[in-house]
Design a protein around this motif. Structure first.
Motif, PDB file in Angstrom:
ATOM      1  N   ILE A  15     -44.378 -42.130  -0.083  1.00 18.69           N
ATOM      2  CA  ILE A  15     -43.282 -42.539  -0.963  1.00 18.69           C
ATOM      3  C   ILE A  15     -43.830 -43.386  -2.105  1.00 18.69           C
ATOM      4  N   LYS A  16     -44.721 -44.320  -1.786  1.00 21.06           N
ATOM      5  CA  LYS A  16     -45.302 -45.179  -2.826  1.00 21.06           C
ATOM      6  C   LYS A  16     -46.042 -44.335  -3.856  1.00 21.06           C
ATOM      7  N   LYS A  17     -46.800 -43.365  -3.405  1.00 19.65           N
ATOM      8  CA  LYS A  17     -47.515 -42.488  -4.343  1.00 19.65           C
ATOM      9  C   LYS A  17     -46.537 -41.689  -5.198  1.00 19.65           C
ATOM     10  N   ARG A  18     -45.460 -41.200  -4.579  1.00 16.93           N
ATOM     11  CA  ARG A  18     -44.464 -40.434  -5.322  1.00 16.93           C
ATOM     12  C   ARG A  18     -43.767 -41.319  -6.363  1.00 16.93           C
ATOM     13  N   LEU A  19     -43.470 -42.563  -5.991  1.00 15.07           N
ATOM     14  CA  LEU A  19     -42.811 -43.474  -6.929  1.00 15.07           C
ATOM     15  C   LEU A  19     -43.696 -43.752  -8.141  1.00 15.07           C
ATOM     16  N   ASP A  20     -45.007 -43.693  -7.957  1.00 17.99           N
ATOM     17  CA  ASP A  20     -45.930 -43.877  -9.092  1.00 17.99           C
ATOM     18  C   ASP A  20     -45.822 -42.741 -10.100  1.00 17.99           C
ATOM     19  N   THR A  21     -45.292 -41.597  -9.672  1.00 19.99           N
ATOM     20  CA  THR A  21     -45.203 -40.430 -10.558  1.00 19.99           C
ATOM     21  C   THR A  21     -43.836 -40.284 -11.214  1.00 19.99           C
ATOM     22  N   ILE A  22     -42.889 -41.128 -10.825  1.00 21.25           N
ATOM     23  CA  ILE A  22     -41.532 -41.056 -11.376  1.00 21.25           C
ATOM     24  C   ILE A  22     -41.397 -42.078 -12.495  1.00 21.25           C
ATOM     25  N   SER A  23     -40.986 -41.615 -13.665  1.00 22.48           N
ATOM     26  CA  SER A  23     -40.773 -42.507 -14.795  1.00 22.48           C
ATOM     27  C   SER A  23     -39.312 -42.911 -14.900  1.00 22.48           C
ATOM     28  N   VAL A  24     -39.091 -44.178 -15.205  1.00 17.17           N
ATOM     29  CA  VAL A  24     -37.750 -44.703 -15.453  1.00 17.17           C
ATOM     30  C   VAL A  24     -37.776 -45.378 -16.825  1.00 17.17           C
ATOM     31  N   TYR A  25     -36.596 -45.570 -17.388  1.00 14.11           N
ATOM     32  CA  TYR A  25     -36.520 -46.062 -18.758  1.00 14.11           C
ATOM     33  C   TYR A  25     -35.476 -47.158 -18.893  1.00 14.11           C
ATOM     34  N   GLY A  26     -35.730 -48.067 -19.809  1.00 12.46           N
ATOM     35  CA  GLY A  26     -34.763 -49.072 -20.219  1.00 12.46           C
ATOM     36  C   GLY A  26     -34.694 -49.012 -21.725  1.00 12.46           C
ATOM     37  N   GLU A  27     -33.492 -48.867 -22.238  1.00 15.28           N
ATOM     38  CA  GLU A  27     -33.324 -48.681 -23.677  1.00 15.28           C
ATOM     39  C   GLU A  27     -32.208 -49.591 -24.165  1.00 15.28           C
ATOM     40  N   VAL A  28     -32.402 -50.157 -25.361  1.00 17.61           N
ATOM     41  CA  VAL A  28     -31.377 -51.015 -25.961  1.00 17.61           C
ATOM     42  C   VAL A  28     -31.187 -50.639 -27.424  1.00 17.61           C
ATOM     43  N   GLU A  29     -30.020 -51.022 -27.937  1.00 20.04           N
ATOM     44  CA  GLU A  29     -29.692 -50.805 -29.352  1.00 20.04           C
ATOM     45  C   GLU A  29     -29.920 -49.353 -29.784  1.00 20.04           C
ATOM     46  N   GLY A  31     -31.861 -47.073 -28.706  1.00 18.72           N
ATOM     47  CA  GLY A  31     -33.249 -46.619 -28.743  1.00 18.72           C
ATOM     48  C   GLY A  31     -34.152 -47.454 -29.635  1.00 18.72           C
ATOM     49  N   ALA A  32     -33.632 -48.567 -30.154  1.00 17.64           N
ATOM     50  CA  ALA A  32     -34.466 -49.433 -30.998  1.00 17.64           C
ATOM     51  C   ALA A  32     -35.671 -49.944 -30.216  1.00 17.64           C
ATOM     52  N   ILE A  33     -35.439 -50.229 -28.932  1.00 14.11           N
ATOM     53  CA  ILE A  33     -36.524 -50.613 -28.026  1.00 14.11           C
ATOM     54  C   ILE A  33     -36.376 -49.782 -26.768  1.00 14.11           C
ATOM     55  N   ARG A  34     -37.484 -49.199 -26.345  1.00 18.99           N
ATOM     56  CA  ARG A  34     -37.473 -48.368 -25.134  1.00 18.99           C
ATOM     57  C   ARG A  34     -38.670 -48.753 -24.271  1.00 18.99           C
ATOM     58  N   ILE A  35     -38.388 -49.035 -23.013  1.00 21.19           N
ATOM     59  CA  ILE A  35     -39.411 -49.390 -22.030  1.00 21.19           C
ATOM     60  C   ILE A  35     -39.536 -48.231 -21.056  1.00 21.19           C
ATOM     61  N   THR A  36     -40.759 -47.842 -20.770  1.00 22.43           N
ATOM     62  CA  THR A  36     -41.032 -46.834 -19.753  1.00 22.43           C
ATOM     63  C   THR A  36     -41.781 -47.523 -18.619  1.00 22.43           C
ATOM     64  N   ALA A  37     -41.384 -47.223 -17.393  1.00 19.22           N
ATOM     65  CA  ALA A  37     -42.028 -47.797 -16.212  1.00 19.22           C
ATOM     66  C   ALA A  37     -42.083 -46.746 -15.120  1.00 19.22           C
ATOM     67  N   THR A  38     -42.877 -47.025 -14.099  1.00 16.67           N
ATOM     68  CA  THR A  38     -42.845 -46.168 -12.914  1.00 16.67           C
ATOM     69  C   THR A  38     -41.765 -46.700 -11.984  1.00 16.67           C
ATOM     70  N   ALA A  39     -41.382 -45.897 -11.013  1.00 13.13           N
ATOM     71  CA  ALA A  39     -40.399 -46.343 -10.031  1.00 13.13           C
ATOM     72  C   ALA A  39     -40.994 -47.422  -9.123  1.00 13.13           C
ATOM     73  N   ASN A  40     -42.301 -47.663  -9.219  1.00 15.50           N
ATOM     74  CA  ASN A  40     -42.950 -48.769  -8.519  1.00 15.50           C
ATOM     75  C   ASN A  40     -43.013 -50.024  -9.380  1.00 15.50           C
ATOM     76  N   LYS A  41     -42.260 -50.036 -10.467  1.00 16.58           N
ATOM     77  CA  LYS A  41     -42.097 -51.205 -11.332  1.00 16.58           C
ATOM     78  C   LYS A  41     -43.346 -51.566 -12.135  1.00 16.58           C
ATOM     79  N   ALA A  42     -44.126 -50.588 -12.516  1.00 14.61           N
ATOM     80  CA  ALA A  42     -45.256 -50.824 -13.409  1.00 14.61           C
ATOM     81  C   ALA A  42     -44.850 -50.369 -14.801  1.00 14.61           C
ATOM     82  N   ILE A  43     -44.854 -51.285 -15.761  1.00 15.14           N
ATOM     83  CA  ILE A  43     -44.511 -50.939 -17.141  1.00 15.14           C
ATOM     84  C   ILE A  43     -45.641 -50.087 -17.709  1.00 15.14           C
ATOM     85  N   THR A  44     -45.294 -48.908 -18.240  1.00 16.68           N
ATOM     86  CA  THR A  44     -46.321 -47.999 -18.758  1.00 16.68           C
ATOM     87  C   THR A  44     -46.269 -47.842 -20.274  1.00 16.68           C
ATOM     88  N   ALA A  45     -45.136 -48.204 -20.888  1.00 21.12           N
ATOM     89  CA  ALA A  45     -45.049 -48.086 -22.350  1.00 21.12           C
ATOM     90  C   ALA A  45     -43.920 -48.954 -22.880  1.00 21.12           C
TER      91      ALA A  45
END
Length: 101
Positions: A15-29, A31-45
């Motif tokens: 499960i931990k390995k699979r969560l590393d492959t799933i991308s989640v996003y946080g976006e405001v305004e 799309g003025a700011i967009r955060i990409t992270a893994t489902a394991n809570k590592a910010i990737t962009a």
């Protein structure tokens, strides 16, 4: 019983390995700011729209970055919880034989 515990640990690792492959996003305004992270809570962009960046002040950017990061991490929590619930259901189904079910 030890085999069941080992299988549960292996499933958790999968499960931990699979969560590393799933991308989640946080976006405001919009799309003025967009955060990409893994489902394991590592910010990737972190992406900041150039036009927004030029016109916003530091305080506004910092505040919106926090909001976007928190949105991404909340989404990561949801994905992780869903994956864990699914795995737990599978494991408990497999343990049913131990309890005569």
């Amino acid at each position: 019983m030890f085999d069941k515990l080992m299988a549960a640990q292996q499933k958790a690792d999968e499960i931990k390995k699979r969560l590393d492959t799933i991308s989640v996003y946080g976006e405001v305004e919009g799309g003025a700011i967009r955060i990409t992270a893994t489902a394991n809570k590592a910010i990737t962009a972190i992406e900041i729209n150039e036009d927004f960046f030029k016109q916003a002040d530091r305080e506004e950017i910092e505040e919106l970055l926090l909001t976007a990061v928190n949105k991404a991490l909340a989404q990561a929590d949801q994905v992780s919880a869903t994956e864990m619930q699914s795995a737990t259901k599978d494991m408990l189904g497999g343990l049913g034989g131990l309890f005569g079910q």
